[in-house]
Design a protein around this motif. Sequence first.
Motif, PDB file in Angstrom:
ATOM      1  N   SER A   1      44.156  48.318  29.853  1.00 24.27           N
ATOM      2  CA  SER A   1      45.302  48.726  30.675  1.00 24.27           C
ATOM      3  C   SER A   1      45.391  47.947  31.986  1.00 24.27           C
ATOM      4  N   PHE A   2      44.320  47.253  32.362  1.00 25.56           N
ATOM      5  CA  PHE A   2      44.323  46.491  33.608  1.00 25.56           C
ATOM      6  C   PHE A   2      44.858  45.064  33.439  1.00 25.56           C
ATOM      7  N   LYS A   3      45.282  44.704  32.220  1.00 28.95           N
ATOM      8  CA  LYS A   3      45.814  43.355  31.965  1.00 28.95           C
ATOM      9  C   LYS A   3      44.865  42.295  32.537  1.00 28.95           C
ATOM     10  N   LEU A   4      43.624  42.388  32.095  1.00 28.42           N
ATOM     11  CA  LEU A   4      42.540  41.619  32.707  1.00 28.42           C
ATOM     12  C   LEU A   4      42.722  40.112  32.577  1.00 28.42           C
ATOM     13  N   ASP A   5      43.167  39.645  31.419  1.00 29.53           N
ATOM     14  CA  ASP A   5      43.352  38.191  31.257  1.00 29.53           C
ATOM     15  C   ASP A   5      44.425  37.663  32.210  1.00 29.53           C
ATOM     16  N   TYR A   6      45.497  38.441  32.368  1.00 27.43           N
ATOM     17  CA  TYR A   6      46.614  38.047  33.241  1.00 27.43           C
ATOM     18  C   TYR A   6      46.149  37.939  34.691  1.00 27.43           C
ATOM     19  N   TYR A   7      45.498  38.996  35.179  1.00 25.82           N
ATOM     20  CA  TYR A   7      45.079  38.995  36.584  1.00 25.82           C
ATOM     21  C   TYR A   7      43.921  38.024  36.828  1.00 25.82           C
ATOM     22  N   GLU A   8      43.035  37.894  35.855  1.00 30.23           N
ATOM     23  CA  GLU A   8      41.909  36.965  36.019  1.00 30.23           C
ATOM     24  C   GLU A   8      42.418  35.532  36.158  1.00 30.23           C
ATOM     25  N   ASN A   9      43.460  35.206  35.404  1.00 34.39           N
ATOM     26  CA  ASN A   9      44.059  33.870  35.484  1.00 34.39           C
ATOM     27  C   ASN A   9      44.716  33.642  36.850  1.00 34.39           C
ATOM     28  N   LEU A  10      45.385  34.684  37.369  1.00 37.45           N
ATOM     29  CA  LEU A  10      45.998  34.574  38.704  1.00 37.45           C
ATOM     30  C   LEU A  10      44.934  34.361  39.779  1.00 37.45           C
ATOM     31  N   ILE A  11      43.810  35.067  39.639  1.00 33.46           N
ATOM     32  CA  ILE A  11      42.736  34.947  40.628  1.00 33.46           C
ATOM     33  C   ILE A  11      42.154  33.530  40.601  1.00 33.46           C
ATOM     34  N   ARG A  12      41.899  33.025  39.415  1.00 31.12           N
ATOM     35  CA  ARG A  12      41.279  31.702  39.293  1.00 31.12           C
ATOM     36  C   ARG A  12      42.231  30.584  39.751  1.00 31.12           C
ATOM     37  N   SER A  13      43.531  30.835  39.623  1.00 34.35           N
ATOM     38  CA  SER A  13      44.504  29.825  40.076  1.00 34.35           C
ATOM     39  C   SER A  13      44.968  30.088  41.505  1.00 34.35           C
ATOM     40  N   ASN A  14      44.290  31.058  42.155  1.00 31.97           N
ATOM     41  CA  ASN A  14      44.582  31.394  43.559  1.00 31.97           C
ATOM     42  C   ASN A  14      46.029  31.845  43.762  1.00 31.97           C
ATOM     43  N   LYS A  15      46.569  32.593  42.781  1.00 31.20           N
ATOM     44  CA  LYS A  15      47.934  33.098  42.858  1.00 31.20           C
ATOM     45  C   LYS A  15      47.970  34.633  42.904  1.00 31.20           C
ATOM     46  N   PHE A  16      46.819  35.238  43.136  1.00 32.27           N
ATOM     47  CA  PHE A  16      46.722  36.699  43.179  1.00 32.27           C
ATOM     48  C   PHE A  16      47.143  37.158  44.576  1.00 32.27           C
ATOM     49  N   GLY A  17      48.377  37.687  44.662  1.00 36.10           N
ATOM     50  CA  GLY A  17      48.943  37.999  45.966  1.00 36.10           C
ATOM     51  C   GLY A  17      49.098  39.473  46.247  1.00 36.10           C
ATOM     52  N   VAL A  18      49.915  39.775  47.276  1.00 41.31           N
ATOM     53  CA  VAL A  18      50.101  41.155  47.743  1.00 41.31           C
ATOM     54  C   VAL A  18      50.669  42.040  46.654  1.00 41.31           C
ATOM     55  N   LYS A  19      51.687  41.560  45.943  1.00 41.68           N
ATOM     56  CA  LYS A  19      52.310  42.409  44.922  1.00 41.68           C
ATOM     57  C   LYS A  19      51.327  42.759  43.809  1.00 41.68           C
ATOM     58  N   HIS A  20      50.397  41.858  43.532  1.00 48.03           N
ATOM     59  CA  HIS A  20      49.405  42.127  42.485  1.00 48.03           C
ATOM     60  C   HIS A  20      48.377  43.148  42.971  1.00 48.03           C
ATOM     61  N   ILE A  21      48.017  43.055  44.256  1.00 44.29           N
ATOM     62  CA  ILE A  21      47.104  44.046  44.842  1.00 44.29           C
ATOM     63  C   ILE A  21      47.720  45.439  44.739  1.00 44.29           C
ATOM     64  N   ILE A  22      48.993  45.546  45.081  1.00 41.60           N
ATOM     65  CA  ILE A  22      49.680  46.842  45.044  1.00 41.60           C
ATOM     66  C   ILE A  22      49.773  47.359  43.603  1.00 41.60           C
ATOM     67  N   GLN A  23      49.996  46.460  42.659  1.00 40.44           N
ATOM     68  CA  GLN A  23      50.050  46.872  41.249  1.00 40.44           C
ATOM     69  C   GLN A  23      48.713  47.488  40.807  1.00 40.44           C
ATOM     70  N   ILE A  24      47.629  46.854  41.207  1.00 40.52           N
ATOM     71  CA  ILE A  24      46.303  47.361  40.837  1.00 40.52           C
ATOM     72  C   ILE A  24      46.044  48.701  41.518  1.00 40.52           C
ATOM     73  N   ILE A  25      46.389  48.800  42.806  1.00 39.68           N
ATOM     74  CA  ILE A  25      46.179  50.052  43.551  1.00 39.68           C
ATOM     75  C   ILE A  25      46.983  51.184  42.917  1.00 39.68           C
ATOM     76  N   ASN A  26      48.236  50.896  42.551  1.00 38.54           N
ATOM     77  CA  ASN A  26      49.074  51.923  41.909  1.00 38.54           C
ATOM     78  C   ASN A  26      48.500  52.357  40.560  1.00 38.54           C
ATOM     79  N   LEU A  27      47.997  51.398  39.798  1.00 35.68           N
ATOM     80  CA  LEU A  27      47.415  51.720  38.495  1.00 35.68           C
ATOM     81  C   LEU A  27      46.180  52.614  38.656  1.00 35.68           C
ATOM     82  N   ILE A  28      45.335  52.283  39.630  1.00 35.19           N
ATOM     83  CA  ILE A  28      44.147  53.106  39.877  1.00 35.19           C
ATOM     84  C   ILE A  28      44.549  54.513  40.300  1.00 35.19           C
ATOM     85  N   SER A  29      45.598  54.601  41.107  1.00 38.18           N
ATOM     86  CA  SER A  29      46.079  55.904  41.567  1.00 38.18           C
ATOM     87  C   SER A  29      46.498  56.780  40.389  1.00 38.18           C
ATOM     88  N   VAL A  30      47.229  56.206  39.458  1.00 37.48           N
ATOM     89  CA  VAL A  30      47.666  56.951  38.269  1.00 37.48           C
ATOM     90  C   VAL A  30      46.460  57.412  37.456  1.00 37.48           C
TER      91      VAL A  30
END
Length: 428
Positions: free
Chosen positions: A147-176
Motif C-alpha cells: 500500500s506504500f507504493k514502495l517501488d514508486y517512492y523508492e525511485n523518486l528518492i534515488r532520483s532526488n525527486k521526492f518532494g513536499v507533496k510526496h511527504i504529505i502523501q506518506i503522512i496522510n497514508l500513515i494517518s489513515v
Amino acid sequence: MEIKDLSINEDILNLFNYTLNDDAKATVKSLLLKPLETKEKILYRQQVIKGFLENISLFETYSYSRIDFRQVYIFLQSFDDEEFLEKGLKLKLHFSKQKHSDYRSRCVQLIMLFHRLHNHYIKRIVTAPFPEEYKNDIRLIDDFLNSFKLDYYENLIRSNKFGVKHIIQIINLISVKKRKKEITAFQDAYTLFEAYISIAKGIRQHKFVFPEITGKQVALTQFYHPLLANPVKNSFEANNNVILITGPNMSGKSTLLKAISICIYLGNIGFAVPAQGAKIPKYDNISVFINLNDDLQSGYSHFMTEIINLKKVVELSGTDKPHYAVFDELFRGTNIDDALEISKTTLKGLLNFKNSLFFVSSHLHQLTEMEEIQDGSIATYYLDCNLKESTPAFTYELKPGWSDIKIGRILFEKEGLNELLQHKHTLS
C-alpha cells in the motif's frame, strides 16, 4: 508447568535467538515459554516453522539496519495527527528547513526500509508450505507494505525527486492506517514473522528434528543435551509409565534427565528437538525437579519442598490428564531409611497413573529389589561406568538395568583415606 530447571529462558533461548531487534527476541521467548493447549496447535506451529525452513535459503542473508528499523517502528507507534498533520503543513514544509528535513528523513527512512523488506523477502517467499491460517499473516504483511507504493517512492528518492507533496502523501497514508489500527496489526504480524525466521535458523543450525506427536509413546533416537559441546547421544523408548534411573555420582543422571525433558518440552510447544528422531505425546502438564534447593523464602526444608512438589504432581496426574514429571534424586533430603521406605511407596503409587510418564533417579540401590522392578512393571535404566585401574571412566551411555558399581567407596579407597584415617598420631 514447572520447567525452571531446564533453563529455557536463560540458555535454551539462545539456541533459537537469531533476531535483529528486541521485540522479535521477546516474541521468541514468549513462544518458548507459552504452553500449547492441544495437539492441533502443536502441529500447526510445526507446520508454520517448517514453512520457514522451506524458505530458509531466502533468509540466509536476512538483515536490515537495526537503527532504521527501530526508528521507523517508534515513528509509526508514536504517530499522532495533531503533530504530523498540523494546519498549514504544506507551507511549513516549504518554508521550514528543519521541519522539511525532519519529515523527509522520517519518510525516506520508512520507504527505504520497507522497500528492502518487501522486495528482498516478503515478495519472494513461497507460501505453499504454510498452513492456510498463517498465509493470512503473510498476506497482511504483503498488503500493508504494498500500500506504500514502495517501488514508486523508492525511485523518486534515488532520483532526488521526492518532494513536499510526496511527504504529505506518506503522512496522510500513515494517518489513515493509524486510525484503522493497521499499523499495530502489521507490527504484531511482522514481529512474529521475524521470530519464526529466527527459530527456523536455530533449528537448521543445530540440526534439530520435529517429533511425531503420538498418543502415549515416547521414543527418542540419538537424543542429546543441546548445550554440551560434545554430547554423548543415547536412544530410549518408554514402554512403562514409571522409569527408575540409577547410577553413581558424576555419571550424568541429571544431564540425561534434562536432555530427555528438553526434548519433551520443545516437542510440546511445536519446536524441533535435539535428536535424530522422536515420538512424543502431548502432555497437559510438565514438571521437572532437578536443581532442587531449600525453599528458604517459603520456610520449607529441602525434604518438605520435595514432598510439596510430589503432591502437586500426584494431584495433577489424578485428573487423568497426561502428565510428564521428573524427580532427580528423590527424597535425598531425608535419612536413608525414610528415603527408602517412601521411595518404594512413591514408585508403586505412580504406577496407578497410566496416562502419565514419570522419571525418578536415585542412589538407593535397594530399590532394585522391589517386586515391581523385578517383574518389569517399573523400568530401570542406568548410565554406564567402567573401571580402569580402579579409576571410574564414565561413558554416559544409557543402558537397561542397573549398576552395581559403588563409586563412592572406590574413590574413598583410591585417595588412601582408609590408611589415613587408621593412622595413629602421637602427640609431641
